[in-house]
Design an enzyme around this catalytic site. Structure first.
Site, PDB file in Angstrom:
ATOM      1  CE  LYS A 157       3.163   5.391  -0.014  1.00  0.00           C
ATOM      2  NZ  LYS A 157       2.764   4.300   0.881  1.00  0.00           N
TER       3      LYS A 157
HETATM    4  N1  PMP Z   1       0.347  -1.188  -0.420  1.00  0.00           N
HETATM    5  C1  PMP Z   1       0.297  -0.134   0.399  1.00  0.00           C
HETATM    6  C2  PMP Z   1      -0.982   0.219   1.051  1.00  0.00           C
HETATM    7  C3  PMP Z   1       1.443   0.634   0.632  1.00  0.00           C
HETATM    8  O1  PMP Z   1       1.410   1.671   1.452  1.00  0.00           O
HETATM    9  C4  PMP Z   1       2.657   0.261   0.013  1.00  0.00           C
HETATM   10  C5  PMP Z   1       3.919   1.040   0.289  1.00  0.00           C
HETATM   11  N2  PMP Z   1       4.032   2.170  -0.552  1.00  0.00           N
HETATM   12  C6  PMP Z   1       2.655  -0.838  -0.858  1.00  0.00           C
HETATM   13  C7  PMP Z   1       1.492  -1.544  -1.059  1.00  0.00           C
HETATM   14  C8  PMP Z   1       3.881  -1.186  -1.624  1.00  0.00           C
HETATM   15  O2  PMP Z   1       4.041  -0.217  -2.623  1.00  0.00           O
HETATM   16  P1  PMP Z   1       5.452   0.170  -3.216  1.00  0.00           P
HETATM   17  O3  PMP Z   1       6.058  -1.113  -3.677  1.00  0.00           O
HETATM   18  O4  PMP Z   1       5.169   1.064  -4.351  1.00  0.00           O
HETATM   19  O5  PMP Z   1       6.224   0.795  -2.136  1.00  0.00           O
END
Ligand code: PMP
Length: 304
Positions: A157
């Protein structure tokens, strides 16, 4: 000054006023987007008058992973960031749900190969649930392709990855849609911008694999676990774009987005073009768990 000026932020070991959170313009974080972050929800339970942070530990462990993939020279440990987050929530005296954004960034005066020194900060702002969770959204399969693992690993991320998401999001809005869906470099369905996705086909629930250039989403993991609890078969497999036309329902998921019904892709209705029964069921269970309305059997909640 902004609407957040009254808030306290965590900044490199100190708790300081919102308006004093500054990073130098010459840092690799600013020049090259050399930073990683998380987005975490805290749910205010009105009846209990308590805040529950949802899967805090898992998010901070993922931020360690993002730092390693991004080749930072050291790693700011998850425990330090968890402790700072809990203290930050206490100090701000929130009485509503919040969105928490921790960041670790490359500080100093280095060029693009700099691996440190590292800095970190955490912000938390009050944020409720978007209307789209109720109404659903219409998405476009983007003409922008998802970044591949050997270009910019989507598994991290990393702030720099969001240039890709941004282009798709801007295009979708310009073209009159609410959201974008990415195909990856192999032409398979990857994810939405900042959201993973699921479809329901013949009663089975399908989601792209973790090697489909997605972020390994914590909400995706939560949803899979909760669907299994309800007795659904969940298939993690490669997914084709044409399967949207065969799906009876679909939804996006993410910490910030929560569970958002996907009711239309490229102008074609998914199922009846309204939020479907599996989507509604998983929404209800998700919010019950995240808001502490049912027993936390998996240790997903941190009470503040
Ligand atoms: N994909 C991306 C590119 C994201 O930024 C996010 C948000 N964090 C998600 C998927 C969903 O991830 P999460 O469920 O861990 O928030």
């Amino acid at each position: 000054m902004s609407e957040f000026s009254d808030l306290t932020i965590y900044f490199n070991g100190d708790f300081i006023p919102w308006d004093e959170g500054r990073i130098h313009c010459f840092t690799p974080a600013v020049k090259y987007g050399a930073a990683v972050f998380e987005g975490i929800r805290g749910y205010w339970n009105d009846e209990q008058e308590k805040m529950y942070l949802f899967r805090l530990q898992e998010h901070m462990v993922r931020m360690e992973i993002s730092q390693r993939i991004s080749r930072f020279g050291e790693v700011i440990p998850a425990q330090q960031m968890c402790d700072a987050t809990i203290e930050l929530i206490r100090r701000n005296n929130f009485t509503g749900s919040v969105h928490i954004r921790p960041t670790v960034y490359v500080d100093g005066i280095g060029e693009s190969s700099a691996r440190g020194p590292l800095g970190c900060f955490i912000t938390a702002i009050q944020r409720g649930t978007a209307k789209s969770v109720e109404t659903g959204v219409r998405a476009q399969v983007s003409s922008w392709q998802r970044i591949a693992d050997n270009m910019m690993p989507a598994r991290a991320k990393a702030n720099s990855n969001y240039g890709n998401a941004r282009l798709a999001a801007v295009q979708a809005k310009q073209d009159g849609y609410d959201a974008a869906i990415f195909l990856n470099s192999r032409g398979k369905v990857s994810e939405g911008q900042a959201m993973c996705l699921f479809i329901v086909r013949d009663g089975k629930v399908v989601t792209p694999t973790i090697t489909s250039d997605i972020l390994e989403s914590i909400t995706r993991d939560t949803v899979i676990t909760l669907l299994h609890d309800q007795g659904y078969e969940v298939q993690e497999r490669e997914m084709d774009r044409s399967e949207f036309f065969l799906a009876s329902e679909a939804f996006f998921c993410g910490s910030g987005a929560e569970i958002v019904p996907l009711i239309n892709v490229d102008g074609e209705m998914i199922g009846k073009g309204e939020p479907g029964p599996v989507t509604r069921e998983i929404q209800t269970i998700y919010f019950d768990v995240a808001m502490g309305r049912v027993e936390d059997t998996r240790g997903w909640l941190t009470e503040v």
